[in-house]
Write an enzyme that holds these catalytic residues in place. Structure first.
Site, mmCIF file in Angstrom:
data_model
loop_
_atom_site.group_PDB
_atom_site.id
_atom_site.type_symbol
_atom_site.label_atom_id
_atom_site.label_comp_id
_atom_site.label_asym_id
_atom_site.label_seq_id
_atom_site.Cartn_x
_atom_site.Cartn_y
_atom_site.Cartn_z
ATOM 1 N N ASP A 32 0.850 -1.188 0.000
ATOM 2 C CA ASP A 32 0.000 0.000 0.000
ATOM 3 C C ASP A 32 0.893 1.248 0.000
ATOM 4 O OD1 ASP A 32 -3.206 0.574 0.929
ATOM 5 O OD2 ASP A 32 -1.777 2.232 1.122
ATOM 6 N N ASN A 90 -13.056 -3.248 2.043
ATOM 7 C CA ASN A 90 -14.105 -2.245 2.187
ATOM 8 C C ASN A 90 -14.995 -2.288 0.954
ATOM 9 O OD1 ASN A 90 -13.074 -1.140 4.654
ATOM 10 N ND2 ASN A 90 -11.476 -0.132 3.459
ATOM 11 N N GLU A 98 -12.430 3.489 -1.225
ATOM 12 C CA GLU A 98 -11.982 4.638 -2.018
ATOM 13 C C GLU A 98 -11.641 4.243 -3.450
ATOM 14 O OE1 GLU A 98 -8.804 6.375 0.206
ATOM 15 O OE2 GLU A 98 -10.153 7.091 1.789
ATOM 16 N N VAL A 99 -10.992 3.115 -3.613
ATOM 17 C CA VAL A 99 -10.604 2.677 -4.960
ATOM 18 C C VAL A 99 -11.608 1.617 -5.435
ATOM 19 C CG1 VAL A 99 -8.808 1.615 -6.373
ATOM 20 C CG2 VAL A 99 -8.171 3.147 -4.492
ATOM 21 N N HIS A 103 -10.150 -4.996 -3.540
ATOM 22 C CA HIS A 103 -8.824 -5.204 -2.940
ATOM 23 C C HIS A 103 -8.989 -5.658 -1.504
ATOM 24 C CE1 HIS A 103 -9.998 -0.965 -2.584
ATOM 25 N NE2 HIS A 103 -9.388 -0.953 -1.414
ATOM 26 N N HIS A 105 -7.037 -5.676 2.012
ATOM 27 C CA HIS A 105 -5.927 -5.119 2.773
ATOM 28 C C HIS A 105 -5.371 -6.218 3.675
ATOM 29 C CE1 HIS A 105 -6.962 -0.736 2.185
ATOM 30 N NE2 HIS A 105 -8.167 -1.262 1.976
HETATM 31 P P1 AMP Z 1 -9.897 1.600 0.283
HETATM 32 O O1 AMP Z 1 -10.187 2.804 1.130
HETATM 33 O O2 AMP Z 1 -10.270 0.309 0.956
HETATM 34 O O3 AMP Z 1 -10.475 1.739 -1.101
HETATM 35 O O4 AMP Z 1 -8.320 1.527 0.158
HETATM 36 C C1 AMP Z 1 -7.600 2.059 -0.912
HETATM 37 C C2 AMP Z 1 -6.133 1.881 -0.584
HETATM 38 O O5 AMP Z 1 -5.393 2.033 -1.773
HETATM 39 C C3 AMP Z 1 -5.596 2.905 0.423
HETATM 40 O O6 AMP Z 1 -5.045 2.217 1.543
HETATM 41 C C4 AMP Z 1 -4.524 3.653 -0.380
HETATM 42 O O7 AMP Z 1 -3.417 4.034 0.399
HETATM 43 C C5 AMP Z 1 -4.168 2.637 -1.441
HETATM 44 N N1 AMP Z 1 -3.606 3.191 -2.673
HETATM 45 C C6 AMP Z 1 -4.093 4.219 -3.408
HETATM 46 N N2 AMP Z 1 -3.313 4.425 -4.493
HETATM 47 C C7 AMP Z 1 -2.329 3.498 -4.441
HETATM 48 C C8 AMP Z 1 -1.211 3.182 -5.272
HETATM 49 N N3 AMP Z 1 -0.942 3.880 -6.392
HETATM 50 N N4 AMP Z 1 -0.389 2.156 -4.907
HETATM 51 C C9 AMP Z 1 -0.639 1.456 -3.782
HETATM 52 N N5 AMP Z 1 -1.687 1.698 -2.964
HETATM 53 C C10 AMP Z 1 -2.518 2.703 -3.277
#
Ligand code: AMP
Length: 118
Positions: A32, A90, A98-99, A103, A105
């Site tokens: 991450d 999430n 967020e993404v 994924h 974690h």
């Molecule tokens: P979520 O809130 O569960 O969607 O988590 C998204 C995660 O993606 C967060 O912990 C971010 O720090 C991580 N993240 C965002 N952009 C990148 C990236 N380019 N490389 C690695 N992790 C990322």
């Protein structure tokens, strides 16, 4: 609806780099970029799935198996099986996603706090 321009889709296409931990036909795992714990990894399917609900409904059995097995392999690679870790995903607004690409974690490397902090 899957957004082809999300950041993990760009990583999968090789458009932006990642700190790779593990890769196979169906899965990519990487560090991450903004670690919340001493060890913080992400495990993602290579297929275009928005979240766990989407994945559970649409993914092939071999993709589901590969993702679950990859979590175990990543834990082995990171050396966190004995000491323990937390694995979470999430989903959506209330889940704090967020993404918009599924994924998991993996948090480890230290004693983790309460599962939910309010
Ligand atoms: P979520 O809130 O569960 O969607 O988590 C998204 C995660 O993606 C967060 O912990 C971010 O720090 C991580 N993240 C965002 N952009 C990148 C990236 N380019 N490389 C690695 N992790 C990322």
């Amino acid at each position: 609806m899957y957004d082809e321009n999300n950041i993990f889709a760009k990583i999968l296409r090789g458009e932006i780099p990642c700190n790779k931990i593990y890769e196979d036909q169906f899965v990519l795992a990487f560090k991450d970029i903004n670690p919340q714990t001493k060890i913080h990894a992400l495990v993602i399917p290579k297929g275009a799935y928005v979240d766990l609900d989407d994945f559970s409904k649409k993914a092939k059995n071999e993709e589901i198996e590969a993702l679950v097995r990859a979590i175990g392999k990543v834990a082995d690679i990171l050396g966190i099986v004995e000491s323990g870790f937390r694995c979470l995903t999430n989903k959506g607004h209330n889940g704090g996603q967020e993404v918009p690409h599924l994924h998991f974690h993996i948090f480890a490397g230290e004693k983790l706090g309460r599962m939910i902090n309010r």
